[in-house]
Write a protein that holds these residues in place. Structure first.
Motif, mmCIF file in Angstrom:
data_model
loop_
_atom_site.group_PDB
_atom_site.id
_atom_site.type_symbol
_atom_site.label_atom_id
_atom_site.label_comp_id
_atom_site.label_asym_id
_atom_site.label_seq_id
_atom_site.Cartn_x
_atom_site.Cartn_y
_atom_site.Cartn_z
ATOM 1 N N ALA A 71 0.972 -1.180 -0.009
ATOM 2 C CA ALA A 71 0.002 -0.285 -0.098
ATOM 3 C C ALA A 71 1.026 1.355 0.112
ATOM 4 O O ALA A 71 0.615 2.209 -0.813
ATOM 5 N N LEU A 72 2.032 1.213 0.819
ATOM 6 C CA LEU A 72 2.846 2.441 0.882
ATOM 7 C C LEU A 72 3.404 2.736 -0.508
ATOM 8 O O LEU A 72 3.600 3.943 -0.954
ATOM 9 N N GLU A 73 3.882 1.517 -1.182
ATOM 10 C CA GLU A 73 4.532 1.774 -2.449
ATOM 11 C C GLU A 73 3.348 2.237 -3.570
ATOM 12 O O GLU A 73 3.822 3.014 -4.274
ATOM 13 N N ALA A 110 1.288 6.571 -6.804
ATOM 14 C CA ALA A 110 0.187 7.582 -7.240
ATOM 15 C C ALA A 110 0.619 8.917 -6.941
ATOM 16 O O ALA A 110 0.130 9.821 -7.869
ATOM 17 N N SER A 111 1.372 9.392 -6.032
ATOM 18 C CA SER A 111 1.852 10.759 -5.772
ATOM 19 C C SER A 111 2.824 11.159 -6.733
ATOM 20 O O SER A 111 2.832 12.182 -7.526
ATOM 21 N N MET A 112 3.625 10.204 -7.432
ATOM 22 C CA MET A 112 4.646 10.671 -8.332
ATOM 23 C C MET A 112 3.773 10.829 -9.607
ATOM 24 O O MET A 112 4.044 11.865 -10.429
ATOM 25 N N GLU A 113 2.765 9.906 -10.113
ATOM 26 C CA GLU A 113 1.873 9.967 -11.285
ATOM 27 C C GLU A 113 1.060 11.385 -11.189
ATOM 28 O O GLU A 113 1.079 12.119 -12.166
ATOM 29 N N GLN A 133 5.642 13.011 -12.296
ATOM 30 C CA GLN A 133 6.955 12.235 -12.402
ATOM 31 C C GLN A 133 6.841 10.885 -12.677
ATOM 32 O O GLN A 133 5.679 10.046 -12.560
ATOM 33 N N SER A 134 7.886 10.098 -12.845
ATOM 34 C CA SER A 134 7.946 8.696 -13.229
ATOM 35 C C SER A 134 9.050 8.019 -12.605
ATOM 36 O O SER A 134 9.969 8.537 -11.855
ATOM 37 N N GLN A 135 9.000 6.708 -12.639
ATOM 38 C CA GLN A 135 9.824 5.804 -11.823
ATOM 39 C C GLN A 135 11.448 6.007 -12.338
ATOM 40 O O GLN A 135 12.371 5.753 -11.850
ATOM 41 N N GLU A 136 11.604 6.312 -13.778
ATOM 42 C CA GLU A 136 12.793 6.430 -14.284
ATOM 43 C C GLU A 136 13.464 7.469 -13.844
ATOM 44 O O GLU A 136 14.775 7.769 -13.935
#
Length: 313
Positions: free
Chosen positions: A77-79, A84-87, A91-94
């Motif tokens: 859930a934390l991940e 979601a916050s980055m999206e 922002q993206s994972q890269e």
């Protein structure tokens, strides 16, 4: 009625950290609170859930069967919240660099330098976790780790940052209180018997190893000792004037140059172990990992060159 809708998000992060470390003290260091505060947060959450998350046993804790299931779901859930916050912010994972670092390495060496990396690469968002544990990259979320060892990490790429170089240090004030105006050049390892020695539970053999190398192993039998649960705390205790800590020079160099600490001995214990940048080979294909590696290897080289110059001087 249990008000589970009022579960505190910070409490969930603290529980996840405690589960990952298996230790309330180390979880507290990561979350910047005391071990007692971690224990209180865990107890409060357990009271709300009406089951035990952890089995306590001295300094170590382990998950109960119910706790393992719960923490696994909390971690997922934390991940999702982070993703979601980055999206939501574009922002993206890269651009998210996730690293695991030894706590003392982080506090004493990395953090003072990290603003430089941020200024050079403002597009990279960092998530830093401090831990004594190593992780399996195939199952963990981390892009890279800073590990201590001999450089042989099976199946992984490792690059030496700098080797361990132990030397005793104490506060300048304490040094003069005990030895007066004795010149540093005249101080001998056997003089340590007049001081309290500060030990760490995470580096249990450092004092014995250094004293034996210096030909003064008997000092341990003739002096007082204080024990701490981490190297970082023993270093802080040295700064506070409690005694001598045996420390890696790279960690204490700024305190020595600023004359907060004195390092009177020219005896530097050679050590084949050191701190390494570690990651899977394929991780270096990612721009964020490659840039961080280039930066930290260069910073470590500057540190090593400065230490070598001071030793030669």
């Amino acid at each position: 009625m249990r008000l589970l809708s009022q579960v505190n998000l910070n409490s969930l992060k603290i529980v996840e950290s405690a589960a990952r470390h298996g230790n309330f003290t180390r979880a507290g260091e990561e979350q910047f609170i005391t071990a007692s505060a971690v224990s209180q947060r865990v107890k409060s959450l357990e009271d709300q859930l009406r089951f035990k998350i952890f089995q306590r046993g001295g300094n170590a804790v382990s998950l109960t069967p119910e706790g393992e299931t719960y923490v696994s779901r909390v971690r997922e859930a934390l991940e999702r919240i982070v993703a979601a916050s980055m999206e939501a912010t574009g922002q993206s994972q890269e651009h998210l660099l996730k690293i695991s670092v030894l706590p003392t390495f982080a506090a004493r060496w990395l953090f003072p330098r990290l603003p430089l990396f941020q200024r050079q690469h403002p597009d990279i968002v960092m998530r830093v976790s401090t831990s004594y544990a190593t992780h399996e990259f195939t199952t963990s979320e981390f892009d890279l780790e800073i590990r201590y060892g001999d450089g042989h990490f099976h199946g992984l790429r490792s690059d030496l940052l700098f080797r361990e170089d132990l030397t005793p240090v104490c506060s300048r004030k304490l040094f003069h209180e005990i030895l007066g105006d004795k010149p540093l050049s005249k101080v001998r390892p056997e003089d340590l018997r007049h001081f309290t020695l500060l030990h760490s539970d995470t580096c249990t053999q450092n004092w014995q190893s250094w004293l034996d190398f210096a030909g003064a192993g008997f000092v341990l039998r003739e002096t007082k000792s204080i024990y701490f649960d981490s190297c970082m705390m023993s270093y802080e205790a040295a700064n506070a004037g409690l005694g001598f800590a045996v420390a890696n020079r790279a960690y204490m160099a700024s305190d020595i140059r600023a004359e907060r600490l004195v390092a009177p001995f020219k005896v530097h214990h050679p050590n084949t172990a050191g701190w390494y940048f570690v990651c899977p080979d394929k991780a270096l294909h990612a721009r964020k990992v490659s840039l961080f590696k280039q930066w930290i290897v260069a910073e470590a080289a500057l540190t090593q060159n400065q230490l070598d110059s001071e030793t030669a001087g």
